[in-house]
Design a protein around this motif. Structure first.
Motif, PDB file in Angstrom:
ATOM      1  N   ARG A  39       1.033  -1.439   0.031  1.00 59.81           N
ATOM      2  CA  ARG A  39      -0.128   0.068  -0.120  1.00 59.81           C
ATOM      3  C   ARG A  39       0.843   1.186   0.163  1.00 59.81           C
ATOM      4  O   ARG A  39       0.637   2.210  -0.739  1.00 59.81           O
ATOM      5  CB  ARG A  39      -0.820  -0.114   1.177  1.00 59.81           C
ATOM      6  CG  ARG A  39      -2.160  -0.563   1.043  1.00 59.81           C
ATOM      7  CD  ARG A  39      -3.245  -0.133   2.171  1.00 59.81           C
ATOM      8  NE  ARG A  39      -2.599  -0.109   3.483  1.00 59.81           N
ATOM      9  CZ  ARG A  39      -2.710  -0.840   4.444  1.00 59.81           C
ATOM     10  NH1 ARG A  39      -3.054  -2.228   4.418  1.00 59.81           N
ATOM     11  NH2 ARG A  39      -1.831  -0.763   5.829  1.00 59.81           N
ATOM     12  N   PHE A  40       1.936   1.195   0.786  1.00 56.65           N
ATOM     13  CA  PHE A  40       2.621   2.183   0.904  1.00 56.65           C
ATOM     14  C   PHE A  40       3.611   2.672  -0.450  1.00 56.65           C
ATOM     15  O   PHE A  40       3.347   3.712  -1.199  1.00 56.65           O
ATOM     16  CB  PHE A  40       3.977   2.114   2.146  1.00 56.65           C
ATOM     17  CG  PHE A  40       4.950   3.180   2.186  1.00 56.65           C
ATOM     18  CD1 PHE A  40       4.525   4.297   2.578  1.00 56.65           C
ATOM     19  CD2 PHE A  40       6.326   2.966   1.946  1.00 56.65           C
ATOM     20  CE1 PHE A  40       5.477   5.295   2.758  1.00 56.65           C
ATOM     21  CE2 PHE A  40       7.125   4.009   1.904  1.00 56.65           C
ATOM     22  CZ  PHE A  40       6.783   5.073   2.469  1.00 56.65           C
ATOM     23  N   ALA A  83      11.706  -0.210   2.106  1.00 59.01           N
ATOM     24  CA  ALA A  83      10.880  -0.018   1.189  1.00 59.01           C
ATOM     25  C   ALA A  83      10.844   1.281   0.456  1.00 59.01           C
ATOM     26  O   ALA A  83      10.872   1.481  -0.633  1.00 59.01           O
ATOM     27  CB  ALA A  83       9.318  -0.195   1.599  1.00 59.01           C
ATOM     28  N   ARG A  84      11.175   2.176   1.331  1.00 61.18           N
ATOM     29  CA  ARG A  84      11.073   3.717   0.909  1.00 61.18           C
ATOM     30  C   ARG A  84      12.538   4.272   0.114  1.00 61.18           C
ATOM     31  O   ARG A  84      12.313   4.573  -0.926  1.00 61.18           O
ATOM     32  CB  ARG A  84      11.291   4.752   2.182  1.00 61.18           C
ATOM     33  CG  ARG A  84      11.621   6.066   1.964  1.00 61.18           C
ATOM     34  CD  ARG A  84      11.981   6.945   3.265  1.00 61.18           C
ATOM     35  NE  ARG A  84      12.102   8.309   2.873  1.00 61.18           N
ATOM     36  CZ  ARG A  84      13.165   8.855   2.720  1.00 61.18           C
ATOM     37  NH1 ARG A  84      14.317   8.463   2.708  1.00 61.18           N
ATOM     38  NH2 ARG A  84      13.247  10.174   2.419  1.00 61.18           N
ATOM     39  N   ASN A  85      13.436   3.409   0.625  1.00 65.08           N
ATOM     40  CA  ASN A  85      14.741   3.402  -0.360  1.00 65.08           C
ATOM     41  C   ASN A  85      14.491   2.834  -1.751  1.00 65.08           C
ATOM     42  O   ASN A  85      15.011   3.476  -2.690  1.00 65.08           O
ATOM     43  CB  ASN A  85      15.901   2.673   0.436  1.00 65.08           C
ATOM     44  CG  ASN A  85      16.306   3.605   1.628  1.00 65.08           C
ATOM     45  OD1 ASN A  85      15.936   4.800   1.825  1.00 65.08           O
ATOM     46  ND2 ASN A  85      16.984   2.900   2.532  1.00 65.08           N
ATOM     47  N   LEU A 149       3.028   8.217   5.991  1.00 70.83           N
ATOM     48  CA  LEU A 149       3.778   7.556   6.988  1.00 70.83           C
ATOM     49  C   LEU A 149       2.796   7.768   8.522  1.00 70.83           C
ATOM     50  O   LEU A 149       2.554   6.750   9.435  1.00 70.83           O
ATOM     51  CB  LEU A 149       5.088   7.674   7.658  1.00 70.83           C
ATOM     52  CG  LEU A 149       5.883   7.344   6.294  1.00 70.83           C
ATOM     53  CD1 LEU A 149       7.425   7.759   6.488  1.00 70.83           C
ATOM     54  CD2 LEU A 149       5.989   5.816   6.170  1.00 70.83           C
ATOM     55  N   ARG A 150       2.478   8.776   8.548  1.00 73.85           N
ATOM     56  CA  ARG A 150       1.773   9.255   9.979  1.00 73.85           C
ATOM     57  C   ARG A 150       0.372   8.925   9.755  1.00 73.85           C
ATOM     58  O   ARG A 150      -0.321   8.328  10.711  1.00 73.85           O
ATOM     59  CB  ARG A 150       2.012  10.834  10.325  1.00 73.85           C
ATOM     60  CG  ARG A 150       1.194  11.341  11.579  1.00 73.85           C
ATOM     61  CD  ARG A 150       1.850  10.450  12.824  1.00 73.85           C
ATOM     62  NE  ARG A 150       1.188  11.098  14.010  1.00 73.85           N
ATOM     63  CZ  ARG A 150       1.059  10.362  15.078  1.00 73.85           C
ATOM     64  NH1 ARG A 150       1.664   9.176  15.104  1.00 73.85           N
ATOM     65  NH2 ARG A 150       0.353  10.760  16.098  1.00 73.85           N
ATOM     66  N   GLU A 151      -0.172   9.498   8.765  1.00 74.90           N
ATOM     67  CA  GLU A 151      -1.800   9.405   8.658  1.00 74.90           C
ATOM     68  C   GLU A 151      -2.263   8.169   8.261  1.00 74.90           C
ATOM     69  O   GLU A 151      -3.509   7.619   8.616  1.00 74.90           O
ATOM     70  CB  GLU A 151      -2.567  10.754   7.987  1.00 74.90           C
ATOM     71  CG  GLU A 151      -2.134  11.929   8.569  1.00 74.90           C
ATOM     72  CD  GLU A 151      -2.313  12.304   9.820  1.00 74.90           C
ATOM     73  OE1 GLU A 151      -2.917  11.611  10.396  1.00 74.90           O
ATOM     74  OE2 GLU A 151      -1.610  13.219  10.621  1.00 74.90           O
ATOM     75  N   ASP A 159       9.211   6.544  15.137  1.00 75.68           N
ATOM     76  CA  ASP A 159       9.348   5.629  13.833  1.00 75.68           C
ATOM     77  C   ASP A 159       9.546   6.207  12.801  1.00 75.68           C
ATOM     78  O   ASP A 159      10.322   5.671  11.893  1.00 75.68           O
ATOM     79  CB  ASP A 159       7.937   4.573  13.964  1.00 75.68           C
ATOM     80  CG  ASP A 159       8.111   3.691  15.161  1.00 75.68           C
ATOM     81  OD1 ASP A 159       9.012   3.511  15.600  1.00 75.68           O
ATOM     82  OD2 ASP A 159       6.883   2.962  15.070  1.00 75.68           O
ATOM     83  N   ILE A 160       8.777   7.295  12.468  1.00 78.49           N
ATOM     84  CA  ILE A 160       8.854   8.203  11.417  1.00 78.49           C
ATOM     85  C   ILE A 160      10.193   8.495  11.172  1.00 78.49           C
ATOM     86  O   ILE A 160      10.994   8.570  10.284  1.00 78.49           O
ATOM     87  CB  ILE A 160       7.850   9.203  11.088  1.00 78.49           C
ATOM     88  CG1 ILE A 160       6.468   8.716  11.002  1.00 78.49           C
ATOM     89  CG2 ILE A 160       8.192  10.150  10.024  1.00 78.49           C
ATOM     90  CD1 ILE A 160       5.294  10.028  11.206  1.00 78.49           C
TER      91      ILE A 160
END
Length: 188
Positions: A39-40, A83-85, A149-151, A159-160
């Motif tokens: 999803r991210f 995943a972000r990287n 990441l937050r919402e 964690d963020i």
């Protein structure tokens, strides 16, 4: 160990078993987190196919780097950072930085549709969600990412900070600016 027993393990114990070479334990970690990671990534890449591939690459990278994971770091945070990287490498290679709008199936997945809503109220809610997605798409990448990441992922500030590799104070100020920017871009 049975599948049911693996499902009841705490995250750290499951990771420790996977580090010792227990393939079933790593499979359990994939099962626990693949939907959230996907999803991210689909929102970052705007491509379900590429997000699926990046999800697989994320878990492959995590498997290769599993020996370096330490219990003082949360596994989910570490996984989201990977995943972000992966996503940002993909976005740079493709010179794209966009987020995907929520489709009908995704809206249902997130549980936003209220069956008690009248058709008019449901239409109004769907229109507001589209406006929100459009406003989100107009934000700078760092603001969209932190809002996701937050919402959406409901991560803590700590964690963020870990996922993004920034200080806690920077998370708070960037989140405040992102929220203000989102409000500015929303139609009145």
């Amino acid at each position: 160990m049975s599948l049911r027993a693996l499902q009841s393990l705490e995250e750290d114990e499951c990771v420790a078993r996977a580090q010792r070479g227990d393939r079933a334990a790593f499979s359990e970690l994939v099962a626990r987190y693949q939907d959230r990671i996907y999803r991210f990534l689909v929102r970052l890449t705007r491509s379900p196919d590429d997000a699926l591939e990046l999800t697989q690459e994320t878990f492959l990278s995590a498997h290769h780097a599993l020996a370096r994971w330490r219990p003082e770091a949360r596994f989910t945070t570490w996984l989201f950072r990977i995943a972000r990287n992966q996503a940002f490498d993909w976005l740079r290679r493709n010179k794209r930085v966009e987020f995907v709008a929520l489709g009908d199936e995704q809206e249902a997945d997130v549980g936003w549709a209220d069956p008690a809503l009248t058709p008019d109220a449901a239409l109004e809610t769907a229109q507001r969600l589209r406006q929100l997605e459009q406003a989100l798409a107009r934000l700078p990448t760092e603001h969209r990412e932190i809002l996701l990441l937050r919402e959406i992922e409901e991560m803590s500030y700590e964690d963020i900070a870990e996922v993004l590799g920034i200080r806690l104070g920077t998370v708070k100020s960037r989140l405040a600016r992102a929220r203000a920017g989102l409000l500015e871009k929303m139609p009145r």
